[in-house]
Structure formats: structure tokens, C-alpha cells
Scaffold this motif. Structure first.
Motif: not given
Length: 365
Positions: A110-136
Motif C-alpha cells: 500500500i505504501a509503495v502504491l501510494l509513493s508516486p503521490w506521497f513519496g513514502w517508499i521512493y520518490k521519482i523527481n521531476i527529472d525522472n531521478q530515483y530517491e529513497r522516500g521518507s518512509l523507506f
């Protein structure tokens, strides 16, 4: 993208496909264990492809951002399921009986599926670059929880069937945790899926060798396993050898057929298996001969085991009048005298034949 990295991931996938081929041809593991081992391999291949895809499109323009999102969702959602699939190798239908073990994985998904909006497990920024999320940390904790659940199941099942290789499998679990945690701590070190691939191969080898230690008819350990076990016994430590022989087994085969004889062997073996604990291993060492090895010299404990076996057979004999009786003999090595195993074995064999003679006398009277 680094060609070396592509080659490493491709090697992992090829190795896993080879393992899948070996598993398909292998007849030692039962169908249930094979199925869940295959699930684990398929999941690993899918996750490796997803991680490879994510690395390939990462930072390659915003048009590829949806693809990057998809690859990360697949990888982070499926990874915690691999240890759960492996549980079924050691204790069948645990997942079916205890569905709550999926709860951490569901919460992670659930946390992964919501990550595109909330960045919990991972983040993909505007430049399409991966980052670890706040709740990784949720992903990390769930993955470790599932490996610990697997280790717990191995420990419990190890008290019976998997006792001889319990510590090896737990060591393999620790190897997997440490190996995958390296990448969690140092993201630039790509090690996780090399470790998982190696761990699956080692587990396959370990289980294949172990399953080859069993007698096909009775499910008890076979003669080869018995010889390996007795070769490790130390004359400095106490142990007890128990020998069991089926009375008039040849007569049973001659008068009622080998199917009846095989059924008798299975029933007696089943009683032995139900009577033993993690301290005790049961072996079929000959056509109608069984042995138990107990690491104690306590006669009360030994007597309890023997009574359990005898009572178990008496109970089964109520439903199967043709089930033969057994003769039992045992010998205790107290750990003080420097007796060889053969000396202890001969004494147990002598007592077993004395029991057989006594039973014949009782029948005559």
C-alpha cells in the motif's frame, strides 16, 4: 547505463533460469515444495528485471518517468514476498493457515502504491531521478520481518524433520540478511540480487542433499544418513542406540503380499516419527530394521520413548490386525568408557534379539 552492471544482472537471471531447469528435473523435492521454490525464483527474476529497468530509465528524461514508477512499484512490492514463498518449503500450508503473515507485506505494498503521490517508499523527481522516500524504513523493516518469520519457521520445523540442517539454513538466512542490507546501507553497492541468487542456489543444493538422506518408502532417514550420523558420535558424550526389528516380517510378505508388508513398514515408521522429538532421529537401516539415536543416557527418557512407540503400535493394531509386532533393544553409552560405536551397536542388537526370544516364549506359553 553501466555495461558491467547489465552483465551482472544478466548473469543472475541466467543462473536463476538454470536453477529453474534443475528444479524442474529434480525429483527429490515434493511437488508442493517445488511449486513454491519456483514461485521464489520467478519473483526474483521479475524483481531483477524491474530493478534493471529502473536503472536503465532513471534520469533519462521526464517522458520515461511513468516507466520508472512502474519498475519501482514492481520491485518494492514483490521483494518482501520471496521469504514468504520459501516458508512453504519447510512447513506446508502455513501461508494458507496463517494469512496474517501477509499483513506486513500488504502494508508495504500500500505504501509503495501510494509513493508516486506521497513519496513514502521512493520518490521519482521531476527529472525522472530515483530517491529513497521518507518512509523507506517501512520496506526495510517488512523485508527483515519476513526473513525472520522464515527463520522462525525453519527453527520450528528444524526441531523435527530439518533438525540436521537447521543451523545451516539459519546461517543461510543470516547471509541473505547481511548481504542484502549492504545495498540498503550503501545504495551505490549493487549486491542484493547477487546475494539472493546465490542464496537460492545454496538452498537448492542443501535441500537436495538433505532430501537424498531419506528412505523413499517410510520417510525416515536412510542407511546412508545413519552412517553419517553415527560417524559424528563422540565416545566422550553420552548417547543411546535403539534398534527395532519387525517380528515375522518375511511371513507377512509371504502370506499377505509385499503391499501388506510395505503398508506395515509405513505404519510402524509413522508411529516412530510421531514418537520422536528434535533430540531424536529415526532411521530405516535395513529391510525391516529401524534405529533411533538419542543423545542421552537417562533411562526414564528412553523408557518414555519406547512406551510411546509400543502404545502407538497397539493403538494402530486395533484397526489393522495384520500389523506385526516389533522387538526392541537398546544400549547406552555413558560417555565415560572409551567404547566404539560398533560395541554399543552390538550390545543393542544383542538386547533386541533377547527381546525377540522372550516374545516367542510368551507366545508358546
Amino acid at each position: 547505463m553501466n555495461l558491467t552492471l547489465i552483465a551482472q544482472y544478466a548473469t543472475d537471471i541466467i543462473a536463476l533460469l538454470m536453477l529453474l531447469g534443475l528444479l524442474t528435473k529434480e525429483n527429490l523435492l515434493n511437488l508442493h515444495s517445488k511449486r513454491f521454490f519456483k514461485y521464489s525464483i520467478f519473483l526474483t527474476i521479475i524483481i531483477i528485471i524491474a530493478e534493471l529497468g529502473s536503472l536503465a530509465v532513471d534520469n533519462q528524461g521526464s517522458s520515461l518517468k511513468p516507466l520508472n514508477q512502474m519498475f519501482n512499484i514492481v520491485g518494492f512490492s514483490l521483494t518482501p514476498l520471496i521469504p514468504l514463498m520459501l516458508i512453504e518449503l519447510f512447513s506446508q500450508n502455513v501461508l494458507k493457515k496463517h494469512k496474517f503473515v501477509f499483513i506486513p507485506s500488504i502494508l508495504n505494498a500500500i505504501a509503495v502504491l501510494l509513493s508516486p503521490w506521497f513519496g513514502w517508499i521512493y520518490k521519482i523527481n521531476i527529472d525522472n531521478q530515483y530517491e529513497r522516500g521518507s518512509l523507506f524504513i517501512i520496506f526495510v523493516v517488512v523485508y527483515i520481518i519476513n526473513i525472520l518469520v522464515l527463520s522462525h519457521i525453519v527453527w520450528l520445523s528444524g526441531r523435527k524433520r530439518f533438525f540436521p540442517i537447521k543451523w545451516k539454513i539459519l546461517g543461510l538466512s543470516l547471509f541473505t540478511i547481511v548481504g542484502t542490507c549492504i545495498q540498503l546501507i550503501l545504495p551505490e553497492v549493487i549486491s542484493s540480487w547477487h546475494v539472493v541468487t546465490l542464496a537460492l542456489f545454496l538452498l537448492f543444493i542443501l535441500l537436495s542433499v538433505f532430501e537424498n538422506s531419506f528412505d523413499a518408502l517410510t520417510g525416515l532417514f536412510n542407511r546412508l544418513a545413519f552412517e553419517k550420523a553415527t560417524s559424528t558420535l563422540s565416545y566422550k558424550k553420552p548417547y543411546t542406540i535403539i534398534l527395532i526389528d519387525i517380528n515375522h516380517f518375511k511371513k507377512t510378505n509371504d502370506e499377505h503380499g509385499h503391499d501388506t508388508g510395505d503398508l506395515a513398514l509405513k505404519e510402524i515408521a509413522e508411529v516412530i516419527k510421531n514418537s520422536i522429538s528434535y533430540e531424536l532421529n529415526g532411521y530405516r537401516i535395513g529391510g525391516d530394521e529401524f534405529s533411533l539415536i538419542l543423545e542421552t543416557r537417562d533411562e526414564i527418557i528412553i523408557s518414555d520413548y519406547l512406551n510411546t512407540i509400543k502404545c502407538g503400535l497397539d493403538e494402530r493394531r486395533k484397526n489393522n490386525k495384520m500389523l506385526p509386532t516389533i522387538s526392541i533393544g537398546y544400549s547406552i553409552h555413558n560417555g565415560k568408557k572409551s567404547l566404539s560405536f560398533q560395541d554399543v551397536y552390538r550390545e543393542a542388537d544383542k538386547h533386541m534379539y533377547e527381546d525377540k526370544k522372550e516374545q516367542k516364549k510368551d507366545i508358546k506359553h
